[in-house]
Design a protein around this motif. Structure first.
Motif, PDB file in Angstrom:
ATOM      1  N   SER A  57     -27.474 -49.921 -29.340  1.00  0.00           N
ATOM      2  CA  SER A  57     -28.865 -49.983 -29.772  1.00  0.00           C
ATOM      3  C   SER A  57     -29.566 -48.640 -29.567  1.00  0.00           C
ATOM      4  O   SER A  57     -30.288 -48.162 -30.449  1.00  0.00           O
ATOM      5  N   HIS A  58     -29.336 -48.014 -28.420  1.00  0.00           N
ATOM      6  CA  HIS A  58     -29.941 -46.710 -28.139  1.00  0.00           C
ATOM      7  C   HIS A  58     -29.407 -45.638 -29.094  1.00  0.00           C
ATOM      8  O   HIS A  58     -30.171 -44.788 -29.568  1.00  0.00           O
ATOM      9  N   LEU A  59     -28.109 -45.679 -29.377  1.00  0.00           N
ATOM     10  CA  LEU A  59     -27.533 -44.731 -30.331  1.00  0.00           C
ATOM     11  C   LEU A  59     -28.140 -44.913 -31.716  1.00  0.00           C
ATOM     12  O   LEU A  59     -28.462 -43.936 -32.397  1.00  0.00           O
ATOM     13  N   ARG A  60     -28.282 -46.156 -32.125  1.00  0.00           N
ATOM     14  CA  ARG A  60     -28.869 -46.433 -33.436  1.00  0.00           C
ATOM     15  C   ARG A  60     -30.292 -45.903 -33.530  1.00  0.00           C
ATOM     16  O   ARG A  60     -30.708 -45.388 -34.559  1.00  0.00           O
ATOM     17  N   GLU A  61     -31.061 -46.050 -32.458  1.00  0.00           N
ATOM     18  CA  GLU A  61     -32.433 -45.535 -32.455  1.00  0.00           C
ATOM     19  C   GLU A  61     -32.460 -44.030 -32.684  1.00  0.00           C
ATOM     20  O   GLU A  61     -33.394 -43.502 -33.270  1.00  0.00           O
ATOM     21  N   LYS A  62     -31.418 -43.352 -32.232  1.00  0.00           N
ATOM     22  CA  LYS A  62     -31.370 -41.902 -32.356  1.00  0.00           C
ATOM     23  C   LYS A  62     -30.837 -41.426 -33.701  1.00  0.00           C
ATOM     24  O   LYS A  62     -31.266 -40.384 -34.190  1.00  0.00           O
ATOM     25  N   ILE A  63     -29.890 -42.171 -34.306  1.00  0.00           N
ATOM     26  CA  ILE A  63     -29.239 -41.636 -35.503  1.00  0.00           C
ATOM     27  C   ILE A  63     -29.533 -42.388 -36.797  1.00  0.00           C
ATOM     28  O   ILE A  63     -29.322 -41.840 -37.873  1.00  0.00           O
ATOM     29  N   GLU A  64     -29.997 -43.609 -36.702  1.00  0.00           N
ATOM     30  CA  GLU A  64     -30.228 -44.410 -37.912  1.00  0.00           C
ATOM     31  C   GLU A  64     -31.669 -44.259 -38.394  1.00  0.00           C
ATOM     32  O   GLU A  64     -32.592 -44.188 -37.589  1.00  0.00           O
ATOM     33  N   GLU A  65     -31.820 -44.226 -39.712  1.00  0.00           N
ATOM     34  CA  GLU A  65     -33.162 -44.202 -40.286  1.00  0.00           C
ATOM     35  C   GLU A  65     -33.858 -45.542 -40.082  1.00  0.00           C
ATOM     36  O   GLU A  65     -35.033 -45.604 -39.759  1.00  0.00           O
ATOM     37  N   ASN A  66     -33.112 -46.619 -40.315  1.00  0.00           N
ATOM     38  CA  ASN A  66     -33.627 -47.976 -40.158  1.00  0.00           C
ATOM     39  C   ASN A  66     -32.639 -48.738 -39.275  1.00  0.00           C
ATOM     40  O   ASN A  66     -31.539 -49.070 -39.723  1.00  0.00           O
ATOM     41  N   THR A  67     -33.032 -49.034 -38.049  1.00  0.00           N
ATOM     42  CA  THR A  67     -32.112 -49.693 -37.115  1.00  0.00           C
ATOM     43  C   THR A  67     -31.782 -51.129 -37.522  1.00  0.00           C
ATOM     44  O   THR A  67     -30.785 -51.676 -37.069  1.00  0.00           O
ATOM     45  N   LYS A  68     -32.607 -51.729 -38.373  1.00  0.00           N
ATOM     46  CA  LYS A  68     -32.343 -53.094 -38.846  1.00  0.00           C
ATOM     47  C   LYS A  68     -31.261 -53.112 -39.926  1.00  0.00           C
ATOM     48  O   LYS A  68     -30.632 -54.130 -40.155  1.00  0.00           O
ATOM     49  N   LYS A  69     -31.072 -51.986 -40.604  1.00  0.00           N
ATOM     50  CA  LYS A  69     -30.033 -51.849 -41.635  1.00  0.00           C
ATOM     51  C   LYS A  69     -29.243 -50.573 -41.349  1.00  0.00           C
ATOM     52  O   LYS A  69     -29.396 -49.563 -42.056  1.00  0.00           O
TER      53      LYS A  69
END
Length: 62
Positions: free
Chosen positions: A32-44
């Motif tokens: 989840s923390h990685l996604r917050e850093k690298i993803e534009e939209n953490t839900k998708k």
């Protein structure tokens, strides 16, 4: 290791290099923390995909 599915246990062992006797959901928190850093939209997510019932895989966007 793009497109290779890794279980929570495999990630725990590969990253922290030890057998973890506790809850493997700690991996979910870190993902989840990685996604917050690298993803534009953490839900998708585009890069880190969840494989239900098994673990995660990293994908290169098309």
């Amino acid at each position: 290791r793009a497109n290779r599915i890794l279980s929570r246990e495999q990630l725990l062992n590969a990253i922290w290099n030890f057998d973890y006797a506790g809850e493997t959901r700690i991996v979910d928190v870190h993902i989840s923390h990685l996604r917050e850093k690298i993803e534009e939209n953490t839900k998708k997510p585009v890069y880190i995909k969840t494989v239900r019932g098994f673990g995660y895989k990293f994908e290169e966007p098309k």
